[in-house]
Design a protein around this motif. Structure first.
Motif, short mmCIF file in Angstrom:
data_model
loop_
_atom_site.label_atom_id
_atom_site.label_comp_id
_atom_site.label_asym_id
_atom_site.label_seq_id
_atom_site.Cartn_x
_atom_site.Cartn_y
_atom_site.Cartn_z
N LEU A 1 -6.67 24.74 -37.84
CA LEU A 1 -7.49 23.74 -37.37
C LEU A 1 -6.93 23.50 -35.93
N ILE A 2 -6.16 23.58 -35.67
CA ILE A 2 -5.51 22.99 -34.51
C ILE A 2 -5.49 23.86 -33.18
N VAL A 3 -5.60 25.46 -34.45
CA VAL A 3 -5.59 26.83 -33.09
C VAL A 3 -6.86 26.73 -33.14
N ALA A 4 -7.99 26.22 -33.46
CA ALA A 4 -8.72 26.74 -33.05
C ALA A 4 -9.60 25.78 -32.31
N VAL A 5 -9.16 23.96 -31.97
CA VAL A 5 -9.74 23.68 -31.18
C VAL A 5 -9.30 23.40 -30.28
N TYR A 6 -7.80 24.18 -29.68
CA TYR A 6 -6.91 24.19 -28.68
C TYR A 6 -7.19 25.70 -28.33
N LEU A 7 -7.86 26.89 -29.14
CA LEU A 7 -7.45 28.24 -28.66
C LEU A 7 -8.01 28.22 -26.83
N HIS A 8 -9.14 27.50 -26.73
CA HIS A 8 -9.61 27.02 -24.94
C HIS A 8 -8.38 27.63 -24.28
N GLN A 9 -7.75 26.29 -24.67
CA GLN A 9 -6.39 26.08 -23.30
C GLN A 9 -5.46 26.46 -23.53
N ILE A 10 -5.47 27.57 -24.85
CA ILE A 10 -3.92 28.41 -25.22
C ILE A 10 -5.01 29.51 -24.62
N GLU A 11 -5.59 29.69 -24.08
CA GLU A 11 -6.49 31.66 -23.52
C GLU A 11 -5.98 30.67 -21.92
N ALA A 12 -6.46 29.89 -21.47
CA ALA A 12 -6.36 29.31 -20.35
C ALA A 12 -4.21 29.67 -19.47
N CYS A 13 -4.04 29.30 -20.75
CA CYS A 13 -2.11 29.53 -20.31
C CYS A 13 -2.17 30.72 -19.90
N VAL A 14 -2.54 31.72 -21.51
CA VAL A 14 -2.35 33.16 -21.08
C VAL A 14 -2.87 33.70 -19.80
#
Lengths: 191, 191
Positions: A62-75
């Motif tokens: 769930l956490i991953v799904a919620v924050y995936l966007h921001q993680i990808e932004a970091c990438v």
DNA sequence: TGGCAAACGGAACCTGGTTCCGTATCTTTG
DNA sequence: CAAAGATACGGAACCAGGTTCCGTTTGCCA
């Protein structure tokens, strides 16, 4: 390979609930942190707890799904910063601070990140898989340019920075960013 | 003031149980970490859970009691190192590494230390009350000698170092000591 | 529209911390 | 040494929060 319609096409209500859960979880996370009770998220989304577990077997999912966007932004920010900043070390420093900003604005995320609970394997895995290569690339570039001393392990750096962010949002006397700055400075090759 | 016998003299079995609990807890901590189940400690000591709560109302009280000796050793090592080492910065570095050694050999202690759970207030308090002044003294000395840049907050440093130690004993790929070295190096005034 | 697989809800279950009180033990005193 | 009172004990009961399971409902397709 490449079958035309391998997707078993999910039911509409299932899709709807999944979205509702993502919304509810996002809201609950900002309000009560990522450790918020499962029942609360379910109630907020207007579904039963079973539905949460069906869509997101572990909290980490769930956490991953919620924050995936921001993680990808970091990438994506990694290579961008490398190109935009005057030096690899500057790019690395900015990237790390970006990561710190991300972590410290998500109550309890840094804590969850370092948990060795099996349920957080997914979260751990995602960070390792997506963020670690970016960090390694920045680190390599800065090492190659001679700005930092060789031998820094990317995983140790990422994990360490993550750890420094734990609890940063609770204790106003603890300045996580200051500590991270110290680390970045410590990375510098001696002049 | 100073009444002759203010001590209400505890019962012998109570004293015995308290010692047994300390032994059992110490053993349980090394075997299963400081998060070991309360019932396990009780069973190991051969007492009921009620007895644990009577002697140690919170888990933190028990942790404190078990590790008090080593904490005090850290306290005393501060001035000693300051006198023995060639420079205040060296003393600070050694003292911090000593602290790191302490934390990383106690499974989960670093994690407990940063928990904002009210039950860990005692633990938090003890570290702040006893270790913080020592850290501040070392920091002041090193600042006065011009070896490190002024403005480092002792609490942030202690807390940061503690955070860096979280999970160090679980993940063989994470090198907490390396991160702490980086911080110590980062403290150095620029040459 | 009928039938069936997919998805749902939430009661029940499990684990682990915490409380509470009837019972056992110690200590003191006559 | 026995009785009385204080002190401490044990562990059942309780509570909270995560997880599972299954009878029921709902959407989809023929």
């Amino acid at each position: 390979m490449g079958s035309d319609t391998p997707a078993p096409r999910k039911r509409a209500d299932a899709e709807r609930n999944k979205l509702a859960l993502l919304d509810a979880a996002a809201a609950a996370f900002v309000e009560s942190g990522v450790d918020v009770a499962v029942r609360d998220i379910a109630a907020r989304a207007g579904v039963g707890v079973g539905t949460i577990y069906r869509h997101f077997p572990t909290r980490a999912d769930l956490i991953v799904a919620v924050y995936l966007h921001q993680i990808e932004a970091c990438v994506e920010a990694g290579p961008a910063l490398l190109a935009a900043r005057p030096s690899p070390h500057a790019a690395l420093a900015d990237w790390i601070m970006m990561f710190v900003d991300f972590l410290t604005t998500k109550h309890g995320l840094a804590g969850a990140l370092q948990s060795d609970d099996a349920a957080f394997q997914t979260l751990h895995g995602l960070f390792l898989e997506r963020l670690l290569p970016v960090c390694a690339q920045l680190l390599d570039a800065a090492t190659a340019s001679g700005e930092i001393t060789p031998g820094m392990d990317p995983l140790t750096l990422m994990r360490g920075v993550g750890n420094l962010c734990i609890g940063a949002e609770n204790d106003p006397h603890y300045h996580a960013r200051h500590m991270v700055q110290l680390v970045i400075k410590g990375l510098r090759a001696d002049s």
